[in-house]
Design a protein around this motif. Structure first.
Motif, mmCIF file in Angstrom:
data_model
loop_
_atom_site.group_PDB
_atom_site.id
_atom_site.type_symbol
_atom_site.label_atom_id
_atom_site.label_comp_id
_atom_site.label_asym_id
_atom_site.label_seq_id
_atom_site.Cartn_x
_atom_site.Cartn_y
_atom_site.Cartn_z
ATOM 1 N N LYS A 1 32.190 41.909 37.667
ATOM 2 C CA LYS A 1 32.181 43.222 37.852
ATOM 3 C C LYS A 1 33.829 43.800 37.904
ATOM 4 O O LYS A 1 34.125 44.990 38.284
ATOM 5 N N LEU A 2 34.636 42.627 38.423
ATOM 6 C CA LEU A 2 36.162 42.786 39.013
ATOM 7 C C LEU A 2 37.172 42.981 38.269
ATOM 8 O O LEU A 2 38.200 43.308 38.221
ATOM 9 N N THR A 3 37.029 42.175 36.767
ATOM 10 C CA THR A 3 37.474 41.562 36.023
ATOM 11 C C THR A 3 38.141 42.432 35.254
ATOM 12 O O THR A 3 39.332 43.267 34.868
ATOM 13 N N SER A 4 37.719 44.173 34.975
ATOM 14 C CA SER A 4 38.237 45.009 34.408
ATOM 15 C C SER A 4 38.766 45.728 35.187
ATOM 16 O O SER A 4 39.927 46.189 33.936
ATOM 17 N N PRO B 1 46.969 48.296 36.821
ATOM 18 C CA PRO B 1 48.191 47.792 37.525
ATOM 19 C C PRO B 1 48.122 48.040 39.566
ATOM 20 O O PRO B 1 47.930 47.072 39.962
ATOM 21 N N LYS B 2 47.359 49.372 38.857
ATOM 22 C CA LYS B 2 47.370 49.483 41.064
ATOM 23 C C LYS B 2 46.477 48.662 42.059
ATOM 24 O O LYS B 2 46.565 48.281 42.534
ATOM 25 N N TYR B 3 45.602 48.017 40.677
ATOM 26 C CA TYR B 3 44.509 46.428 41.440
ATOM 27 C C TYR B 3 44.873 45.491 41.814
ATOM 28 O O TYR B 3 44.113 45.209 41.730
ATOM 29 N N VAL B 4 45.952 45.625 40.938
ATOM 30 C CA VAL B 4 46.205 43.699 40.401
ATOM 31 C C VAL B 4 46.292 42.757 42.050
ATOM 32 O O VAL B 4 46.242 42.040 42.397
#
Length: 216
Positions: free
Chosen positions: A119-122, A127-130
């Motif tokens: 669910k989170l890999t995408s 960039p802002k979620y990395v």
């Protein structure tokens, strides 16, 4: 800088009903329905129709997040506000991340890893979620994540922030104010004090502090 000088409003009176409506707005905004009903019965005020819209469903969503049941909150949100999470990537990310965190809290690390990959890999392509993803995944490296440098992610305050954001988004989706009247009053008081501090001087008008105001 503000277009209007706030000193023009120094002599504007505020009635008791104005104050009561501000309190009522806060109670209904935060889904304190029973308290609001008691408040109404003691003050003689009438509940505006907009305030009562979906308050029970909003409360269920709000409480689900506070209890750490993010998947239930997602399900209820999709029922009440279709397409909201689809259109609000940040909020959807926060809810999915909250579920990941709760799996880690429960020491279900394998399940958490599988959920993250699914669910989170995408989100890692954005960039802002990395950096946030790195913090979430780092929790898996600790036997006691509550004592890790990312301990704040497991705090009640983190759940509260996610719940508040979701509540505001649901309200906005229903074309209702995202912030209660009380919150807007505090925001305005803060801006006014900043303005006066700049115009008159720091000693005359110190920055507004709600904590200091309430302690008087």
């Amino acid at each position: 800088m503000m277009d209007l000088d706030p000193r023009l409003y120094e002599n504007v009176s505020v009635s008791d009903n104005d104050v009561r409506n501000i309190v009522l707005s806060y109670l209904m905004h935060n889904c304190f329905k029973e308290t609001a009903e008691t408040f109404l019965s003691s003050t003689g005020l009438k509940l505006p129709v907009d305030y009562s819209v979906n308050v029970d469903k909003r409360k269920a969503i709000f409480n689900s997040v506070l209890e750490g049941n993010a998947l239930k909150a997602i399900e209820l949100t999709e029922e009440l506000a279709p397409n909201l999470l689809e259109n609000d990537m940040d909020l959807h990310f926060d809810l999915l991340s909250l579920h990941f965190i709760e799996l880690v809290r429960s020491r279900k690390c394998t399940e958490a890893l599988e959920f993250g990959q699914k669910k989170l890999t995408s989100f890692g392509k954005v960039p802002k979620y990395v950096e946030k993803l790195e913090d979430f995944m780092a929790l898996l490296a600790y036997e006691e994540p509550e004592k890790s440098p990312m301990f704040h992610l497991l705090s009640p305050e983190y759940r509260q922030n996610v719940a508040d954001s979701l509540n505001r988004a649901v309200l906005a989706h229903a074309n209702l104010p995202a912030y209660s009247s009380l919150e807007r009053v505090v925001q305005q008081a803060t801006v006014v004090r900043q303005y006066l501090q700049q115009e008159v001087g720091k000693d005359s008008y110190p920055p507004f502090s709600l904590k200091a105001f309430l302690s008087k």
